[in-house]
Design an enzyme around this catalytic site. Structure first.
Site, PDB file in Angstrom:
ATOM      1  N   HIS A   1       5.230   6.413   6.947  1.00 46.27           N
ATOM      2  CA  HIS A   1       4.961   6.008   5.559  1.00 46.27           C
ATOM      3  C   HIS A   1       4.399   7.216   4.819  1.00 46.27           C
ATOM      4  O   HIS A   1       4.135   8.258   5.430  1.00 46.27           O
ATOM      5  CB  HIS A   1       3.966   4.837   5.524  1.00 46.27           C
ATOM      6  N   THR A  42      -6.593   3.661   6.043  1.00 49.09           N
ATOM      7  CA  THR A  42      -6.643   2.425   5.252  1.00 49.09           C
ATOM      8  C   THR A  42      -7.374   1.372   6.063  1.00 49.09           C
ATOM      9  O   THR A  42      -7.410   1.450   7.301  1.00 49.09           O
ATOM     10  CB  THR A  42      -5.230   1.895   4.942  1.00 49.09           C
ATOM     11  N   HIS A  62       0.833  -1.214   0.000  1.00 51.54           N
ATOM     12  CA  HIS A  62       0.000   0.000   0.000  1.00 51.54           C
ATOM     13  C   HIS A  62       0.860   1.253   0.000  1.00 51.54           C
ATOM     14  O   HIS A  62       0.445   2.306  -0.444  1.00 51.54           O
ATOM     15  CB  HIS A  62      -0.904   0.083   1.226  1.00 51.54           C
TER      16      HIS A  62
HETATM   17  S1  B30 Z   1      -2.621   5.864   8.586  1.00 49.03           S
HETATM   18  O1  B30 Z   1      -1.532   6.621   9.118  1.00 49.03           O
HETATM   19  O2  B30 Z   1      -3.934   6.266   9.021  1.00 49.03           O
HETATM   20  N1  B30 Z   1      -2.582   5.922   7.011  1.00 49.03           N
HETATM   21  C1  B30 Z   1      -2.103   1.621   9.958  1.00 49.03           C
HETATM   22  C2  B30 Z   1      -1.399   2.654  10.576  1.00 49.03           C
HETATM   23  C3  B30 Z   1      -1.536   3.949  10.133  1.00 49.03           C
HETATM   24  C4  B30 Z   1      -2.385   4.233   9.086  1.00 49.03           C
HETATM   25  C5  B30 Z   1      -3.077   3.213   8.449  1.00 49.03           C
HETATM   26  C6  B30 Z   1      -2.936   1.900   8.908  1.00 49.03           C
HETATM   27  C7  B30 Z   1      -1.985   0.247  10.470  1.00 49.03           C
HETATM   28  O3  B30 Z   1      -1.316   0.016  11.467  1.00 49.03           O
HETATM   29  N2  B30 Z   1      -2.639  -0.726   9.822  1.00 49.03           N
HETATM   30  C8  B30 Z   1      -2.690  -2.082  10.275  1.00 49.03           C
HETATM   31  C9  B30 Z   1      -1.427  -2.794   9.977  1.00 49.03           C
HETATM   32  N3  B30 Z   1      -1.430  -3.392   8.656  1.00 49.03           N
HETATM   33  C10 B30 Z   1      -0.061  -3.758   8.475  1.00 49.03           C
HETATM   34  C11 B30 Z   1       0.515  -3.781   7.132  1.00 49.03           C
HETATM   35  O4  B30 Z   1       1.689  -3.634   7.078  1.00 49.03           O
HETATM   36  O5  B30 Z   1      -0.050  -4.010   5.942  1.00 49.03           O
HETATM   37  C12 B30 Z   1      -2.289  -4.506   8.574  1.00 49.03           C
HETATM   38  C13 B30 Z   1      -3.420  -4.308   7.642  1.00 49.03           C
HETATM   39  O6  B30 Z   1      -3.264  -3.692   6.495  1.00 49.03           O
HETATM   40  O7  B30 Z   1      -4.531  -4.701   7.969  1.00 49.03           O
HETATM   41 CU1  B30 Z   1      -1.783  -4.151   5.124  1.00 49.03          CU
HETATM   42 ZN    ZN Z   2      -1.065   6.923   6.208  1.00 48.38          ZN
END
Ligand code: B30
Ligand code: ZN
Length: 261
Positions: A94, A200, A64
Site C-alpha cells: 500500500h 496506523t 486509509h
Molecule cells: S504499515 O505498513 O505500518 N503502514 C497494517 C499493516 C501495515 C501497516 C499498517 C497496518 C495492518 O495490517 N493493519 C491491521 C489490518 N487492518 C486492516 C484493514 O484493512 O483496514 C485492520 C485495522 O485497521 O485495524 Cu483498517
Molecule cells: Zn504503511
C-alpha cells in the site's frame, strides 16, 4: 468498519494515543532516519525478494490507503536475508502520500520527506499461524519501505494508477491479478533497518522495518491520481479526498538504526 481513526484534525495521528496508548510506546514508527547516526553493520547481509511466483489477488480502498493483496497461503513469495531470521511471506502493499507539495512519506531522511512511501508488508509464517497473530507479535512482520520522489513517469506505476478509478470509495475492491511488486523496486536494495511498529492503528510494535535508501521516481501526474481516491464510502455525503495519509516521525528512544552498507 468499526474503527474511527483517520488523518483529519479530530481523528488524526495526534489523537491516536487516546484509543491506542501504544502510540507513545518505545518502538513506534515511522522515524526520522539520520544517515550519519546509523550504525554500519557488516554482519547485515543483503535482502532477497523472491517474488517470481507471487499471486496478486485484488486492489482495495480500505479507507486509509489503496492496498494490493496477495495469496499468502504458502511460501510462494517471501523476503529473506538482511536482519530477518527466516523468510517472511508477502501479504500486501500500500502507499502513503501527501497533498500538493512534496511531503507525504512516513519515514524521513535527515529531516527531509519524500512525496510518497510504498510499504510492502510480509509476515512471519514460520513462527505464527495467521497474519493477525503475527501482526501483534514483536517479530511478526517485516515491512519494506520504499520512497517515491517526483520526476519522470514511472514505467510500471500506471498498472496501479489505471486501476484506481475502480476503488475510489472506502470498502471497494476489484480483481488485480498478475502484478509483481518487483517492478516497483529501485535497482539498489541497500537499506536501513530498525525495530518499529505499524504506522496506523492498532500501532502494534511488531515490525522489522527495512527502508530502502534509493527512492523510485514517479511523476506528479501519477501521484495526483492517488488523490482522486476518497477516505469516505460511496454512500457518505461528506466527501474527503484521500491525501496526507501519513503519520509523522516518532521518537527514536533507545533504538539504533543499522545500515546495510
Ligand atoms: S504499515 O505498513 O505500518 N503502514 C497494517 C499493516 C501495515 C501497516 C499498517 C497496518 C495492518 O495490517 N493493519 C491491521 C489490518 N487492518 C486492516 C484493514 O484493512 O483496514 C485492520 C485495522 O485497521 O485495524 Cu483498517
Ligand atoms: Zn504503511
Amino acid at each position: 468498519t468499526g474503527h474511527h481513526w483517520g488523518y483529519g484534525k479530530e481523528d488524526g495521528p495526534s489523537a491516536w494515543h487516546r484509543q491506542y496508548p501504544v502510540a507513545k510506546g518505545n518502538r513506534q514508527s515511522p522515524i526520522d532516519i539520520i544517515p550519519n547516526e546509523a550504525r554500519r553493520d557488516s554482519t547485515l547481509g543483503p535482502i532477497f525478494l523472491k517474488y517470481d511466483q507471487c499471486r496478486s489477488l485484488n486492489i482495495a480502498n480500505n479507507g486509509h490507503s489503496v492496498v494490493v493483496e496477495f495469496d499468502d497461503s504458502d511460501d510462494r513469495s517471501v523476503v529473506l536475508g538482511g536482519p530477518l531470521d527466516n523468510p517472511y511471506r508477502l501479504k500486501q502493499f500500500h502507499f502513503h502520500w501527501g497533498g500538493k507539495g512534496c511531503e507525504g512519506s512516513e519515514h524521513t531522511v535527515a529531516g527531509v520527506g519524500y512525496a510518497s512511501e510504498l510499504h510492502v508488508v510480509h509476515w512471519n509464517a514460520v513462527k505464527y499461524k495467521t497474519y493477525n497473530d503475527a501482526a501483534a507479535a514483536p517479530d511478526g512482520l517485516a515491512v519494506l519501505g520504499i520512497f517515491l520522489e517526483l520526476g519522470d513517469d514511472h514505467r510500471w506505476l500506471h498498472m496501479i494508477t489505471d486501476a484506481l478509478y475502480t476503488v475510489k470509495f472506502k470498502g471497494s475492491a476489484t480483481d488485480f491479478k498478475g502484478f509483481n511488486p518487483k517492478c516497483l523496486l529501485p535497482s539498489s536494495l541497500h537499506y536501513w533497518t530498525y525495530l518499529g511498529s505499524l504506522t496506523t492503528p492498532p500501532l502494534h510494535e511488531s515490525v522489522t522495518w527495512i527502508v530502502l535508501k534509493e527512492p523510485i521516481v514517479v511523476s506528479e501526474k501519477q501521484l495526483g491520481m492517488f488523490r482522486m481516491l476518497q477516505f469516505n464510502g460511496e454512500e457518505e455525503d461528506q466527501r474527503m479526498r484521500m491525501e496526507n495519509n501519513f503519520r509523522p516521525p516518532q521518537n527514536l528512544k533507545e533504538r539504533i538504526v543499522r545500515s546495510s552498507n
